[in-house]
Design a protein around this motif. Structure first.
Motif, mmCIF file in Angstrom:
data_model
loop_
_atom_site.group_PDB
_atom_site.id
_atom_site.type_symbol
_atom_site.label_atom_id
_atom_site.label_comp_id
_atom_site.label_asym_id
_atom_site.label_seq_id
_atom_site.Cartn_x
_atom_site.Cartn_y
_atom_site.Cartn_z
ATOM 1 N N ALA A 81 0.828 -1.211 0.000
ATOM 2 C CA ALA A 81 0.000 0.000 0.000
ATOM 3 C C ALA A 81 0.859 1.256 0.000
ATOM 4 N N ALA A 82 1.984 1.222 0.729
ATOM 5 C CA ALA A 82 2.867 2.394 0.743
ATOM 6 C C ALA A 82 3.417 2.686 -0.644
ATOM 7 N N ASP A 83 3.774 1.642 -1.370
ATOM 8 C CA ASP A 83 4.278 1.810 -2.734
ATOM 9 C C ASP A 83 3.205 2.409 -3.635
ATOM 10 N N GLU A 84 1.990 1.909 -3.521
ATOM 11 C CA GLU A 84 0.907 2.425 -4.366
ATOM 12 C C GLU A 84 0.617 3.892 -4.060
ATOM 13 N N ALA A 85 0.586 4.247 -2.773
ATOM 14 C CA ALA A 85 0.288 5.633 -2.399
ATOM 15 C C ALA A 85 1.390 6.580 -2.853
ATOM 16 N N LEU A 86 2.644 6.205 -2.622
ATOM 17 C CA LEU A 86 3.755 7.075 -3.006
ATOM 18 C C LEU A 86 3.917 7.137 -4.522
ATOM 19 N N SER A 87 3.636 6.046 -5.215
ATOM 20 C CA SER A 87 3.686 6.071 -6.675
ATOM 21 C C SER A 87 2.601 6.980 -7.242
#
Length: 272
Positions: free
Chosen positions: A95-101
């Motif tokens: 989820a962190a990757d998706e949000a930051l991306s």
């Protein structure tokens, strides 16, 4: 360190020195007018004078600081943001990757030029640091995407898994295991951001978007163009600033080439 990198660092060090001491060694006040109107280079005015008698050599010396400050501040801020967002997204995933991306994608589509024009119109007295901060907000996203991809390729390497298995904290793994392997990519991104920031600031000054009360190389070109220096044959009004821009761009490009050769084994083999 190869010759190209040494040459680039030498030119960059020269401009950095001029940025620091330029105001002290300038023979005249860059805004002061005199009776020597539009005179070519001479012993008293090394780069000639403008239509109002201003000394162009002093303008170039004093204007170097504005260019270097914007490049350095923007490079540092944009590189910090790209590391923070890109490395965190690539290492944590999920989820962190998706949000930051998604955050990176949003900033990727924000056009820098219109944003700075809006900021300059709302804040006519915007200083150099503020302009650099605005440029950096639109310049970090590309670097973040690259660092994310590189971090994703590193997070499953044996040395990272060994650190994770030994109980190392996540921040220590990122700082001591992942970031050292990204230094070449980070350095290349920093240099590219500095080039982008310098050229954008000079362009904005040349078209008269940002304040003309602070001297930089773009401001010199703006006044030369506004007063028809080319038509008057006053080549000394715009050539020195143009050469400085070309030299600084060449220096940064040479440094970038050197970083590429250091990071890419294929380039080292070709050079050998």
């Amino acid at each position: 360190m190869n010759f190209k990198t040494k040459l680039g660092l030498g030119i960059l060090a020269f401009f950095t020195l001029i940025a620091v001491i330029g105001e002290w060694i300038a023979p005249y006040d860059p805004s002061a007018m005199s009776d020597d109107l539009l005179s070519p280079p001479s012993g008293s005015h090394w780069f000639g004078t403008t239509m109002t008698g201003q000394d162009i050599f002093s303008q170039v010396l004093v204007g170097t600081r504005g260019v270097m400050v914007v490049g350095l501040v923007c490079g540092v801020l944009a590189t910090f943001l790209s590391i923070l967002v890109g490395v965190t997204a690539g290492f944590l995933g999920g989820a962190a990757d998706e949000a930051l991306s998604m955050l990176s994608n949003v900033f990727l589509v924000i056009p820098a030029l219109p944003l700075i024009i809006i900021v300059a119109s709302m804040l006519p007295s915007a200083d150099t640091v503020l302009i650099a901060a605005v440029i950096s907000l639109t310049a970090w996203a590309w670097g973040a995407r690259i660092l994310r991809a590189q971090t994703m390729s590193l997070r499953r390497r044996d040395f990272v898994e060994a650190a994770r298995a030994s109980g190392e904290r996540t921040w220590r793994i990122i700082v001591f295991e992942v970031l050292p392997n990204l230094l070449a990519v980070i350095g290349s991104g920093f240099v590219g951001t500095v080039i982008f920031a310098v050229m954008l600031q000079i362009t904005l000054s040349f078209v008269g978007v940002i304040s003309l009360s602070t001297w930089n190389w773009g401001t010199i070109l703006f006044w030369a163009q506004s007063n028809q220096a080319l038509g008057l044959g006053a080549w000394w009004w715009f050539v020195p600033a143009g050469l400085c821009i070309a030299l600084l761009g060449t220096a940064l490009a040479l440094i970038n080439f050197g970083i590429d050769e250091y990071a890419n084994p294929r380039l080292r083999k070709v050079r050998a």
